[in-house]
Design a protein around this motif. Structure first.
Motif, short mmCIF file in Angstrom:
data_model
loop_
_atom_site.label_atom_id
_atom_site.label_comp_id
_atom_site.label_asym_id
_atom_site.label_seq_id
_atom_site.Cartn_x
_atom_site.Cartn_y
_atom_site.Cartn_z
N ARG A 137 66.27 -4.32 121.43
CA ARG A 137 67.31 -3.69 122.25
C ARG A 137 68.45 -3.17 121.36
O ARG A 137 69.58 -3.64 121.46
N PRO A 138 68.18 -2.22 120.50
CA PRO A 138 69.20 -1.76 119.55
C PRO A 138 70.41 -1.17 120.24
O PRO A 138 70.30 -0.51 121.27
N GLY A 139 71.58 -1.43 119.64
CA GLY A 139 72.84 -0.92 120.17
C GLY A 139 73.23 0.39 119.51
O GLY A 139 72.43 1.05 118.83
N LYS A 140 74.50 0.74 119.69
CA LYS A 140 74.97 2.04 119.22
C LYS A 140 74.96 2.16 117.69
O LYS A 140 74.93 3.27 117.16
N THR A 176 60.89 -3.42 124.57
CA THR A 176 61.82 -3.54 125.69
C THR A 176 61.85 -2.18 126.38
O THR A 176 61.05 -1.29 126.07
N GLU A 177 62.82 -2.02 127.28
CA GLU A 177 62.95 -0.73 127.97
C GLU A 177 63.52 0.36 127.07
O GLU A 177 63.49 1.55 127.43
N GLU A 233 60.93 4.64 119.59
CA GLU A 233 60.26 5.77 118.97
C GLU A 233 61.10 7.04 119.07
O GLU A 233 61.21 7.80 118.11
N ALA A 234 61.73 7.24 120.22
CA ALA A 234 62.57 8.43 120.41
C ALA A 234 63.81 8.35 119.54
O ALA A 234 64.24 9.37 118.96
N LEU A 235 64.40 7.17 119.42
CA LEU A 235 65.60 7.01 118.59
C LEU A 235 65.28 7.25 117.12
O LEU A 235 66.10 7.80 116.38
N ALA A 236 64.08 6.84 116.69
CA ALA A 236 63.72 6.94 115.27
C ALA A 236 63.17 8.30 114.90
O ALA A 236 63.14 8.66 113.71
#
Length: 306
Positions: free
Chosen positions: A11-14, A40-41, A45-48
């Protein structure tokens, strides 16, 4: 020099995307960024995706382990060095990787860890703790320092630490199942094998937390459990004296900066830390129900009986 980065993700944050951004602009480029993602939700993949070299490895929450998950990531690497980070540690500048890698010019050094700087919202007493544990001066630690440094000889934080991969494999890597403290367990093995650990003050990350007393209790309970479970590393190594010294020096700091009203909070936090640590040292005498209430890692205890 090929350097692979391994980051457990949950659940990575900002800070997460900022971390990847800063890693992509290092003066000594990294090769791959292996993101060991507990599903998690959050769409990791999209963030990376915008960051070249970032690869997502998915795992289930029940499969996460502080040592085993990091060791899984290490097994996917063919790099010369392994750089472990947590998802909330932000490189302070573009020279983090370069400074850590430079420590390995000393052939006895097989692990190097960075200085942790307080974030802007860090409480004063925690800010002082950062400076106590991560001073401005670099040093190299060997087995000869055990008499003077005690357990701090083994101190090496995977918030930001680099390891030589060949030696990592030779030493067996991180313990595959541990509640906490995989970095110090491995570092202790290095020291006892005759290698050295470098603290590199020039390599800096922003990382701090404003834990409550109860959160400190849970962390120190698990910390003590990890030490009890690994007597081959920690038996006979003095530990509690360092905590007492930190409390005394922090109290003196509060007086020096003319904020004596911070001392009751310091005592409150320290009491929770000490209570958690002592109960963790004696966890085998406790009923399972209490252990599950005291730990911050309930999954670790699956299958454990009183």
């Amino acid at each position: 020099m090929k350097i692979d980065v391994i980051i457990p993700v949950y659940r990575p944050g900002k800070e997460f995307c900022e971390l990847l951004e800063r890693l992509s602009h290092q003066t000594l480029p990294v090769n791959r960024i292996l993101l060991m993602n507990t599903r998690t939700e959050v769409d990791v993949e999209a963030l990376a995706a915008p960051f070249p070299g970032a690869e997502v490895v998915n795992l289930e929450q029940a499969d996460f382990d502080h040592g085993g998950t990091r060791d899984w990531g290490a097994g996917l690497s063919d790099g010369d060095y392994l750089l472990f980070l947590t998802q909330d540690a932000l490189p302070a500048d573009a020279y983090l990787v370069e400074h850590l890698a430079a420590a390995f010019r000393d052939p006895t050094v097989k692990a190097a860890y960075a200085r942790q700087l307080p974030k802007a919202d860090c409480r004063e007493t925690e800010r002082y703790t950062r400076s106590f544990n991560y001073p401005e001066e670099s040093r190299v630690k060997t087995e000869a320092d055990l008499e003077t440094l005690g357990i701090k000889t083994f101190f090496c934080s995977d918030v930001c630490a680099m390891y030589e991969r060949v030696t990592y494999v030779k030493q067996g890597g991180f313990v595959k199942r541990t509640i906490f403290n995989e970095d110090m367990i491995y570092a202790g093995g290095l020291i006892k094998s005759g290698y050295a650990i470098a603290y590199v003050a020039e390599a800096r990350v922003y990382h701090s937390h404003n834990y409550s007393g109860l959160q400190q209790f849970h962390r120190n309970f698990d910390l003590a459990v990890s030490q009890v479970d690994h007597p081959e590393i920690f038996a006979g190594i003095r530990s509690e004296g360092e905590g007492i010294r930190l409390v005394k020096k922090t109290a003196a700091h509060c007086l020096e900066i003319r904020k004596p009203w911070l001392i009751p909070g310091l005592i409150w936090q320290s009491g929770w830390k000490y209570l958690g640590y002592k109960l963790g040292q004696n966890y085998r005498k406790l009923p399972r129900g209490l252990v599950l209430r005291f730990t911050m890692n309930r999954a670790y205890w699956n299958g454990w009986e009183d």
